[in-house]
Design a protein around this motif. Structure first.
Motif, PDB file in Angstrom:
ATOM      1  N   ALA A 137      -5.513  -6.659  -3.399  1.00 50.81           N
ATOM      2  CA  ALA A 137      -5.758  -5.316  -2.877  1.00 50.81           C
ATOM      3  C   ALA A 137      -6.727  -5.348  -1.693  1.00 50.81           C
ATOM      4  CB  ALA A 137      -6.303  -4.419  -3.988  1.00 50.81           C
ATOM      5  N   ALA A 138      -7.801  -6.131  -1.810  1.00 48.34           N
ATOM      6  CA  ALA A 138      -8.793  -6.211  -0.734  1.00 48.34           C
ATOM      7  C   ALA A 138      -8.193  -6.823   0.524  1.00 48.34           C
ATOM      8  CB  ALA A 138      -9.996  -7.026  -1.200  1.00 48.34           C
ATOM      9  N   TYR A 195      -3.221 -11.165   5.959  1.00 45.92           N
ATOM     10  CA  TYR A 195      -1.839 -10.989   5.514  1.00 45.92           C
ATOM     11  C   TYR A 195      -1.395 -12.167   4.651  1.00 45.92           C
ATOM     12  CZ  TYR A 195       3.268 -11.278   5.851  1.00 45.92           C
ATOM     13  OH  TYR A 195       4.598 -11.420   5.572  1.00 45.92           O
ATOM     14  N   GLY A 254       4.134   3.211   3.949  1.00 39.82           N
ATOM     15  CA  GLY A 254       2.727   2.948   3.649  1.00 39.82           C
ATOM     16  C   GLY A 254       2.219   3.788   2.492  1.00 39.82           C
ATOM     17  N   GLY A 286      -5.104  -6.713   1.378  1.00 44.68           N
ATOM     18  CA  GLY A 286      -4.195  -5.723   1.943  1.00 44.68           C
ATOM     19  C   GLY A 286      -4.905  -4.705   2.807  1.00 44.68           C
ATOM     20  N   ARG A 287      -6.076  -4.268   2.383  1.00 46.26           N
ATOM     21  CA  ARG A 287      -6.853  -3.337   3.194  1.00 46.26           C
ATOM     22  C   ARG A 287      -7.462  -4.032   4.407  1.00 46.26           C
ATOM     23  NH1 ARG A 287      -4.648  -0.084   3.601  1.00 46.26           N
ATOM     24  NH2 ARG A 287      -6.296   1.113   4.571  1.00 46.26           N
ATOM     25  N   TRP A 288      -7.802  -5.301   4.254  1.00 40.90           N
ATOM     26  CA  TRP A 288      -8.400  -6.065   5.344  1.00 40.90           C
ATOM     27  C   TRP A 288      -7.401  -6.238   6.497  1.00 40.90           C
ATOM     28  CZ3 TRP A 288      -9.742 -11.970   4.808  1.00 40.90           C
ATOM     29  CH2 TRP A 288     -10.526 -12.362   5.898  1.00 40.90           C
ATOM     30  N   ALA A 332      -5.503  -4.102   7.877  1.00 39.31           N
ATOM     31  CA  ALA A 332      -5.579  -2.977   8.819  1.00 39.31           C
ATOM     32  C   ALA A 332      -6.761  -3.077   9.771  1.00 39.31           C
ATOM     33  CB  ALA A 332      -5.648  -1.663   8.044  1.00 39.31           C
ATOM     34  N   LYS A 365      -3.090 -12.111   1.333  1.00 35.57           N
ATOM     35  CA  LYS A 365      -2.479 -11.131   0.444  1.00 35.57           C
ATOM     36  C   LYS A 365      -1.174 -11.662  -0.142  1.00 35.57           C
ATOM     37  CE  LYS A 365      -0.435  -6.541   0.190  1.00 35.57           C
ATOM     38  NZ  LYS A 365      -0.085  -5.296   0.892  1.00 35.57           N
ATOM     39  N   LEU A 386       0.890   2.181  -1.128  1.00 38.31           N
ATOM     40  CA  LEU A 386      -0.426   2.401  -1.739  1.00 38.31           C
ATOM     41  C   LEU A 386      -0.289   3.025  -3.128  1.00 38.31           C
ATOM     42  CD1 LEU A 386      -2.505   3.671   1.322  1.00 38.31           C
ATOM     43  CD2 LEU A 386      -2.622   1.430   0.205  1.00 38.31           C
TER      44      LEU A 386
END
Length: 224
Positions: A215-216, A117, A47, A218-220, A222, A120, A51
């Motif tokens: 990128a957004a 996912y 991880g 990918g964070r979403w 989690a 992304k 990033l």
């Protein structure tokens, strides 16, 4: 629609459930996936590298995109800047793919059922295709638009828009509209200072949006 079987009975299912879910299920039960799940260090380190690689790739991409829009390193030629950052972009992309595969092995079934996912994944594919197949080729050809570049750009945009329409929600669509409006203002604000044509500025704006979507999303993942 496709036909799936459960407990000896047939039912209608999506192509994704019929063809993709079995692959994820097999991979999720593989020894490699078990090894990743049982490790206390592999996922955190993967991880971290994921990033960092995304930040490096974003920096390499955005430096060129901002240059196309008339900001950033305007004292350098596009070709020279592109030549400088291309190795970094390729290195970062390779690190993203490798670390992403390792991260996915730790929670394959969760990811399969996660719309962010899939957004992304499709957005990443579209962004890579657009950046390397459209933007970079336009820079190399000094803005000459060939049929191959047009076809590649159309495919990338269709994939990105389709994925966004299918896997995003209302809030994300509002955010996209606001981002499009902001970038339109930026393009208009810098239209006299940039030494590139309107086509190149539009390509840069689309590149930024695609990578920000990736990128957004990918964070979403989690928080889904």
């Amino acid at each position: 629609m496709a036909t799936c079987e459960y407990d000896g009975e047939l039912y209608e299912c999506s192509w994704q459930e019929k063809y993709v879910l079995p692959i994820y299920d097999i991979l999720d039960q593989s020894p490699l996936a078990d090894f990743v799940k049982e490790s206390m260090t592999i996922v955190p380190w993967a991880g971290t590298f994921h990033l960092l690689a995304l930040a490096l790739l974003g920096g390499a991409v955005f430096l060129v995109d901002l240059r196309l829009l008339g900001a950033g390193l305007s004292n350098q030629s596009l070709q020279a800047l592109q030549k400088t950052v291309s190795p970094l972009a390729r290195l970062a992309l390779g690190a993203i793919v490798i670390s992403g595969i390792i991260l996915a092995l730790g929670e394959l079934m969760k990811l399969y059922y996660s719309p962010p996912y899939w957004l992304k994944m499709f957005s990443l594919f579209a962004a890579v295709l657009f950046t390397f197949g459209v933007r970079n080729r336009l820079i190399a050809s000094e803005g000459r638009l060939s049929p191959l570049i047009q076809a590649t750009g159309a495919i990338a945009i269709i994939i990105w828009l389709s994925a966004f329409a299918i896997f995003s929600n209302t809030l994300a669509r509002i955010a996209l509209l606001l981002l499009l409006a902001a970038l339109s203002l930026i393009v208009w604000r810098w239209h006299k200072t940039a030494d590139t044509c309107a086509l190149m500025k539009g390509v840069a704006a689309l590149s930024i949006i695609m990578w920000l979507t990736t990128a957004a999303a990918g964070r979403w993942i989690a928080f889904y």
